[in-house]
Design an enzyme around this catalytic site. Sequence first.
Site, PDB file in Angstrom:
ATOM      1  N   THR A 384       2.903  -8.143  -8.100  1.00  0.00           N
ATOM      2  CA  THR A 384       1.927  -7.490  -8.977  1.00  0.00           C
ATOM      3  C   THR A 384       2.065  -8.055 -10.391  1.00  0.00           C
ATOM      4  OG1 THR A 384       3.376  -5.661  -9.625  1.00  0.00           O
ATOM      5  CG2 THR A 384       2.087  -5.397  -7.597  1.00  0.00           C
ATOM      6  N   ALA A 386       0.515 -10.663 -11.400  1.00  0.00           N
ATOM      7  CA  ALA A 386       0.736 -12.083 -11.107  1.00  0.00           C
ATOM      8  C   ALA A 386      -0.159 -13.015 -11.909  1.00  0.00           C
ATOM      9  CB  ALA A 386       0.522 -12.337  -9.611  1.00  0.00           C
ATOM     10  N   SER A 387      -0.949 -12.482 -12.825  1.00  0.00           N
ATOM     11  CA  SER A 387      -1.862 -13.349 -13.568  1.00  0.00           C
ATOM     12  C   SER A 387      -1.254 -13.935 -14.829  1.00  0.00           C
ATOM     13  CB  SER A 387      -3.135 -12.569 -13.933  1.00  0.00           C
ATOM     14  OG  SER A 387      -2.822 -11.440 -14.727  1.00  0.00           O
ATOM     15  N   SER A 388      -0.076 -13.446 -15.254  1.00  0.00           N
ATOM     16  CA  SER A 388       0.556 -13.983 -16.461  1.00  0.00           C
ATOM     17  C   SER A 388       2.026 -13.605 -16.477  1.00  0.00           C
ATOM     18  CB  SER A 388      -0.137 -13.436 -17.721  1.00  0.00           C
ATOM     19  OG  SER A 388       0.075 -12.040 -17.842  1.00  0.00           O
ATOM     20  N   GLY A 389       2.745 -14.167 -17.444  1.00  0.00           N
ATOM     21  CA  GLY A 389       4.130 -13.781 -17.676  1.00  0.00           C
ATOM     22  C   GLY A 389       5.052 -13.947 -16.491  1.00  0.00           C
ATOM     23  N   ILE A 390       5.919 -12.963 -16.299  1.00  0.00           N
ATOM     24  CA  ILE A 390       6.942 -13.029 -15.249  1.00  0.00           C
ATOM     25  C   ILE A 390       6.304 -13.176 -13.869  1.00  0.00           C
ATOM     26  CG2 ILE A 390       8.869 -11.822 -14.167  1.00  0.00           C
ATOM     27  CD1 ILE A 390       9.221 -10.300 -16.825  1.00  0.00           C
ATOM     28  N   GLY A 391       5.233 -12.424 -13.620  1.00  0.00           N
ATOM     29  CA  GLY A 391       4.600 -12.462 -12.302  1.00  0.00           C
ATOM     30  C   GLY A 391       4.033 -13.825 -11.974  1.00  0.00           C
ATOM     31  N   TYR A 529       7.809   4.530 -22.147  1.00  0.00           N
ATOM     32  CA  TYR A 529       8.061   3.362 -21.299  1.00  0.00           C
ATOM     33  C   TYR A 529       9.357   3.532 -20.498  1.00  0.00           C
ATOM     34  CZ  TYR A 529       9.203  -1.505 -20.112  1.00  0.00           C
ATOM     35  OH  TYR A 529       9.552  -2.665 -19.459  1.00  0.00           O
TER      36      TYR A 529
END
Length: 661
Positions: A384, A386-391, A529
């Site tokens: 999840t 998955a479009s940027s960063g860690i994913g 958070y």
Amino acid sequence: MAYFVTGATGFIGRHLVQELVDHREGEIFVLCRAGSMGRLKTLMRRWGSERVVPVVGDLGQDGLGVDPDWVGEHTGGIDHFFHLAAIYDMTADDATNEVMNVGGTRNAVSLASALDAGTFHQVSSVAAAGEFRGRFDETMFAEGQHLPSPYHRTKYESERIVRDESTVPWRVYRPAIVVGHSQTGAMDKVDGPYYFFPLMKTLRDRLPAWLPLVGVDLGATNVVPVDYVAKAMDHLAHLPDRDGEAFHLVNPEPQPTVEMVNLFCKTAGAPQFATTGPRLPVPAPLRTARLINAVVKQRPAQVLLDQTLGRLGIPAEVVAHTGFTATFDSRRTEEALSGSGIAVPDLESYARTLWGYWEENLDESTGRDSRVRSALAGKHVVITGASSGIGLVTALKVAQAGGVPVLVARGKDKLEETRATIEMRGGRAYVFPCDLSDLEAIDRLCEQITAEVPSVDYVVNNAGRSIRRSLRLSTDRFHDFERTMQLNYFGAIRLVMGLLPAMEQQKSGHVVNISSIGVQTNPPRFSAYVASKAALDSWSNVVASEVVGNGITFTNIHMPLVRTPMIAPTKIYDKFPTISPAQAADTVITAMVDKPHEINTLLGNVGAVAHTIAPKMAFRVLNMAYHVFPDSAAAKGQPSAGGTRESEQIMLAKVFKGVHW
């Protein structure tokens, strides 16, 4: 105006074509082998222009193998012929260099002559200067210089062919070492300084950043980003009355090689090489760089280097040419570019961009690790966010290891871009757009995944929302707590619960939760958070005991501060020590391979122990940080802090490295 470009699918070539598409009129004919048409069509979609027209041919054939009928039809109609197709690789053998660089140039000159092109533009290299010592300006060429390698020799020879044999006007461009795009970091191969990046990564992962390493003088180097080279070539090619000239596309202020290495080491978080000390007058033949170059070119040294540095991906041929003996004078080029706004950016301004792109896209260590490949090859990994960063980086690394990422995020377009990248590299991926704050949408997602994906081997709960706001500014913002819980907790457990039947049926499955170091350290202003992440931790700890008998396990990663778009709004974080998305993704890969119950940092564990054995002291320290770090500008509607207070913030951030403040 019409153009013909060879090497358009190559690194410099595709950026040049983009410049022509964006800034020039007329058709752009690009040479392409029949077998490379698929790659060219992908690039044509990215260029976004119907003015790019493929022409089938081959660099190794006379006249580039272009159909004589096509030549007859376009004779006299090509204004600019750009020849970029060549081998730009210090490690290529003599025969390959000869065929591609020398033979290819002669064939290109022949075609340009047959077409009666307006101007022939040859992309050479500063390597044509060989081991010339001293200032090498743009008027110089045949200076009796030593050409130490096949690459140097063929670059010199191909430029000579243009100068002596071209029947049409010509211009020559000599780039220095070309690195990735200064804005995006985009690079398509390991070359130049990139050969040393794996070593820097190894040093970062195994040694503390503060440890000084012994360095030696390796001479001076010269690097330029590809976007500068493409823009400069486009501009210089269209200037009037500059035929018969060479242009140095170099940094006017070359850096000592060790300084460049240290800049990338600093960017990576690796220890740096200490070379400071008294500078004594040393005769030229005895200077360190010259001695090293002389030694490493010997056959015994080459064998030794292949068995040592070669195992880290650093070819012996590259070590022998770490610095330039010549200083490249580019005053004529700078004068020609004057007023265009085109200039070489300072390497320090884009070094992090280059490193980040390499670490996320070109680092092959995940795919080479036999344990990782054994654990992930053929496995389907639901990711999840998955479009940027860690994913995003985790998806690329999973695909590199032979796994099949199942990409989940809200934006379909970005997911499709990621899938296209994976498929271009020979992998496979699924795309499932979904708003993970919508519980009913998650139910539909689980049904789709179960129906369309052969198995659910791993689930990476990475999507998340962070809110940094003190309680005193949250009294009328209860929705902040609802939104973080909705995505970080309810969305995550709804997804796992929806996929559990599939995992139970196959008697295996592993869930990786991207939690936070904040769960252990309880930093102020992150109550919404941290509470949502703590809830996910607790839920996973309870459920793990219920499903472990069915072969389903959990890992909670208490991740330190990561340099992702999620922290971008908090500008003070730009100066804080953070880990990169690629480092975070490596941790996720470790979680999938080793399947520990949790992964913590040393500081996170210290924080957890401190809250257990000395809670009053821990809260006092956190209260001090609460007063040092103000609420964000977004929370208060005020500019961020600066001056002395900012210095205190950075000091605390370095002491408590990785904690969200």
